[in-house]
Structure formats: C-alpha cells, structure tokens
Design a protein around this motif. Structure first.
Motif, short mmCIF file in Angstrom:
data_model
loop_
_atom_site.label_atom_id
_atom_site.label_comp_id
_atom_site.label_asym_id
_atom_site.label_seq_id
_atom_site.Cartn_x
_atom_site.Cartn_y
_atom_site.Cartn_z
N LEU A 76 26.59 36.74 37.77
CA LEU A 76 26.27 37.85 36.87
C LEU A 76 27.50 38.40 36.16
O LEU A 76 27.39 39.04 35.12
N LEU A 77 28.66 38.19 36.73
CA LEU A 77 29.88 38.80 36.23
C LEU A 77 30.97 37.74 36.15
O LEU A 77 31.22 37.03 37.11
N ARG A 78 31.57 37.64 34.97
CA ARG A 78 32.65 36.66 34.75
C ARG A 78 33.99 37.28 35.15
O ARG A 78 34.25 38.44 34.87
N VAL A 79 34.80 36.46 35.76
CA VAL A 79 36.12 36.91 36.21
C VAL A 79 37.09 35.75 36.06
O VAL A 79 36.70 34.58 36.10
N ARG A 80 38.32 36.09 35.83
CA ARG A 80 39.35 35.05 35.84
C ARG A 80 40.39 35.46 36.86
O ARG A 80 40.46 36.61 37.28
N ARG A 81 41.18 34.51 37.27
CA ARG A 81 42.20 34.77 38.28
C ARG A 81 43.57 34.81 37.63
O ARG A 81 43.90 33.97 36.79
N ASP A 82 44.34 35.79 38.02
CA ASP A 82 45.72 35.92 37.56
C ASP A 82 46.59 34.92 38.33
O ASP A 82 46.13 34.30 39.30
N ILE A 83 47.82 34.77 37.94
CA ILE A 83 48.75 33.85 38.62
C ILE A 83 48.84 34.17 40.11
O ILE A 83 48.92 33.28 40.93
N ASN A 84 48.78 35.45 40.45
CA ASN A 84 48.89 35.86 41.85
C ASN A 84 47.56 35.75 42.60
O ASN A 84 47.47 36.08 43.77
N GLY A 85 46.49 35.28 41.92
CA GLY A 85 45.19 35.09 42.56
C GLY A 85 44.26 36.28 42.46
O GLY A 85 43.11 36.21 42.89
N TYR A 86 44.75 37.39 41.91
CA TYR A 86 43.91 38.59 41.78
C TYR A 86 42.81 38.35 40.74
O TYR A 86 43.03 37.68 39.73
N ARG A 87 41.67 38.96 41.00
CA ARG A 87 40.60 38.94 40.01
C ARG A 87 40.99 39.82 38.84
O ARG A 87 41.43 40.95 39.03
N VAL A 88 40.76 39.31 37.63
CA VAL A 88 41.06 40.07 36.42
C VAL A 88 39.80 40.06 35.56
O VAL A 88 39.23 39.01 35.29
N TYR A 89 39.38 41.26 35.15
CA TYR A 89 38.17 41.42 34.35
C TYR A 89 38.53 41.86 32.94
O TYR A 89 39.44 42.66 32.75
N ASP A 90 37.78 41.38 31.97
CA ASP A 90 37.95 41.82 30.59
C ASP A 90 37.29 43.18 30.43
O ASP A 90 36.47 43.62 31.26
N GLU A 91 37.60 43.86 29.35
CA GLU A 91 37.06 45.19 29.08
C GLU A 91 35.52 45.19 29.04
O GLU A 91 34.89 46.15 29.46
N ASP A 92 34.92 44.09 28.56
CA ASP A 92 33.46 44.05 28.47
C ASP A 92 32.78 44.01 29.83
O ASP A 92 31.56 44.17 29.94
N ALA A 93 33.54 43.84 30.92
CA ALA A 93 32.96 43.83 32.26
C ALA A 93 32.36 45.19 32.61
O ALA A 93 31.38 45.27 33.35
N VAL A 94 32.92 46.26 32.07
CA VAL A 94 32.38 47.61 32.33
C VAL A 94 30.95 47.68 31.81
O VAL A 94 30.03 48.12 32.52
N THR A 95 30.74 47.25 30.59
CA THR A 95 29.39 47.25 30.01
C THR A 95 28.48 46.32 30.81
O THR A 95 27.33 46.67 31.11
N ARG A 96 28.98 45.16 31.18
CA ARG A 96 28.18 44.19 31.91
C ARG A 96 27.71 44.76 33.26
O ARG A 96 26.56 44.64 33.63
N VAL A 97 28.60 45.43 33.96
CA VAL A 97 28.23 46.02 35.25
C VAL A 97 27.19 47.12 35.05
O VAL A 97 26.22 47.22 35.81
N ARG A 98 27.34 47.91 34.02
CA ARG A 98 26.35 48.96 33.74
C ARG A 98 25.00 48.35 33.40
O ARG A 98 23.95 48.89 33.76
N GLN A 99 25.00 47.23 32.68
CA GLN A 99 23.75 46.52 32.39
C GLN A 99 23.11 46.03 33.70
O GLN A 99 21.90 46.19 33.90
N ILE A 100 23.91 45.45 34.55
CA ILE A 100 23.39 44.94 35.83
C ILE A 100 22.78 46.09 36.63
O ILE A 100 21.67 45.95 37.18
N LYS A 101 23.47 47.22 36.70
CA LYS A 101 22.94 48.38 37.43
C LYS A 101 21.61 48.83 36.85
O LYS A 101 20.67 49.13 37.60
N ALA A 102 21.51 48.88 35.52
CA ALA A 102 20.26 49.32 34.89
C ALA A 102 19.12 48.34 35.19
O ALA A 102 17.99 48.76 35.47
N LEU A 103 19.42 47.06 35.14
CA LEU A 103 18.39 46.06 35.39
C LEU A 103 17.97 46.04 36.86
O LEU A 103 16.78 45.88 37.18
N LEU A 104 18.93 46.23 37.77
CA LEU A 104 18.58 46.36 39.18
C LEU A 104 17.71 47.60 39.39
O LEU A 104 16.75 47.57 40.16
#
Length: 116
Positions: free
Chosen positions: A25-53
């Motif tokens: 449901l949510l796209r993520v990429r990994r930084d060089i250090n392995g941390y999850r990094v989300y784009d700005e549009d992830a905020v909207t995507r999470v809010r969409q997921i919450k509304a649909l749930l």
C-alpha cells in the motif's frame, strides 16, 4: 522523510507504516544506511489508506482502490471494476446490518422472557 516523521505527520505508528508497506500500500525506498525514506506524497497516501480502512475496506481491497484515489479524502475515479468492488462492499454491509437487526430482535425476545 524518515519513518518517524511520517508517523508523526499522519498519526500512524511506525509499525503500522511498515505493515502498509508489506501489504503493497505504501512505497518506500532505502537510503544508503538502510533507513526507510518516504517521499512527500506518502503523507497523502497514508491519509487515503486511513480513510479507506475507516470505510471498512480490507488492505487487499485498498490495494485495488488506491490507484483510483486522489486527494486526502480520498476522491475515487470509478472504473467498472472499482464500482463493482464498492457495490459488493455495500451489499455486504447491508447484509450484516440486517443480520444484526435479526439478532437484536431475538435478544429482545430473550430479554422479555428473562424479565418475567
């Protein structure tokens, strides 16, 4: 942004964000250090997921619906497949409501017998 910031901005725990990711449901990429990094549009995507749930859709159904979602509310562009899915959900909700009404009537009958 890192997962902690996304969690703070959306009010969703990091654990749940990782779950959304595992469900596709949510796209993520990994930084060089392995941390999850989300784009700005992830905020909207999470809010969409919450509304649909909140509307009672499963994560599997949401995976189908998300490509048709836009905005935080979200607004859905209804293709025939999506319309069919949502209409099926509405029928299932109506069936559950009817079953609950029958259960309530049965309980009222039992409660009336208990009160005697």
């Amino acid at each position: 942004m890192l997962i902690g910031e996304l969690a703070t901005r959306t009010g969703v725990s990091a654990r749940l964000l990782r779950y959304y990711e595992s469900q596709g449901l949510l796209r993520v990429r990994r930084d060089i250090n392995g941390y999850r990094v989300y784009d700005e549009d992830a905020v909207t995507r999470v809010r969409q997921i919450k509304a649909l749930l909140g509307a009672g859709l499963s994560t599997e159904q949401i995976r189908v619906v998300l490509p048709c979602a836009s905005g935080e509310n979200p607004r859905l562009d209804l293709c025939p497949e999506l319309r069919e899915l949502l209409e099926g959900q509405l029928r299932a909700v109506d069936d559950r409501i009817e079953q609950l009404r029958r259960n309530r009537l049965a309980l009222e009958g039992l409660a009336g017998e208990v009160r005697v």
